[in-house]
Design a protein around this motif. Structure first.
Motif, PDB file in Angstrom:
ATOM      1  N   PHE A  95       0.816  -1.133  -0.128  1.00  0.00           N
ATOM      2  CA  PHE A  95      -0.012  -0.021   0.076  1.00  0.00           C
ATOM      3  C   PHE A  95       0.894   1.199   0.005  1.00  0.00           C
ATOM      4  O   PHE A  95       1.988   1.122   0.752  1.00  0.00           O
ATOM      5  N   ARG A 127     -14.874   5.589  -0.828  1.00  0.00           N
ATOM      6  CA  ARG A 127     -14.725   4.347  -1.742  1.00  0.00           C
ATOM      7  C   ARG A 127     -16.170   3.470  -1.391  1.00  0.00           C
ATOM      8  O   ARG A 127     -16.339   2.840  -2.551  1.00  0.00           O
ATOM      9  N   TRP A 179      -8.691   0.195   2.716  1.00  0.00           N
ATOM     10  CA  TRP A 179      -8.960  -1.041   1.528  1.00  0.00           C
ATOM     11  C   TRP A 179      -9.511  -2.379   2.078  1.00  0.00           C
ATOM     12  O   TRP A 179     -10.518  -2.667   1.708  1.00  0.00           O
ATOM     13  N   ASN A 219      -4.227   3.703   4.534  1.00  0.00           N
ATOM     14  CA  ASN A 219      -4.712   3.339   3.339  1.00  0.00           C
ATOM     15  C   ASN A 219      -5.035   1.842   3.158  1.00  0.00           C
ATOM     16  O   ASN A 219      -6.011   1.363   2.710  1.00  0.00           O
ATOM     17  N   GLU A 244     -13.135  -3.201   0.890  1.00  0.00           N
ATOM     18  CA  GLU A 244     -13.005  -4.075  -0.105  1.00  0.00           C
ATOM     19  C   GLU A 244     -12.576  -5.620   0.491  1.00  0.00           C
ATOM     20  O   GLU A 244     -12.767  -6.618  -0.118  1.00  0.00           O
TER      21      GLU A 244
END
Length: 95
Positions: A18, A79, A35, A31, A39
């Protein structure tokens, strides 16, 4: 007789590494948390654990409370909106 531990099934492939997110001012670990949380098919504590936080439950709570790290919650919202738009069922996609 001891139970054998199941191997967790990977639903998605995480990036190898990342990077810092300059747009939201996130560190590499933040970060990674964003994520995994959006996800990675896991909850907030597991996302923090996978992002290598030493105390994942505490770190996840701080990042999601909106006051300690507002950029993290903003990045998560953006996101999630992107994913919702990408996977939403619309008349154009069904037609």
């Amino acid at each position: 007789m001891a139970r054998t531990k199941k191997t967790p099934v990977k639903l998605v492939n995480a990036p190898e590494q990342f990077e810092k997110d300059e747009e939201f001012g996130l560190t590499k670990m933040q970060n990674a948390f964003v994520w995994y949380y959006t996800e990675g098919a896991c909850g907030q504590t597991e996302a923090a654990r996978r992002a290598s936080y030493e105390f994942p439950a505490v770190a996840a709570n701080k990042m999601l409370n909106g006051k300690s790290h507002p950029n993290v919650t903003k990045a998560i919202r953006v996101r999630q909106d992107e994913l919702a738009e990408k996977y939403a069922i619309t008349p154009q996609k069904t037609g």
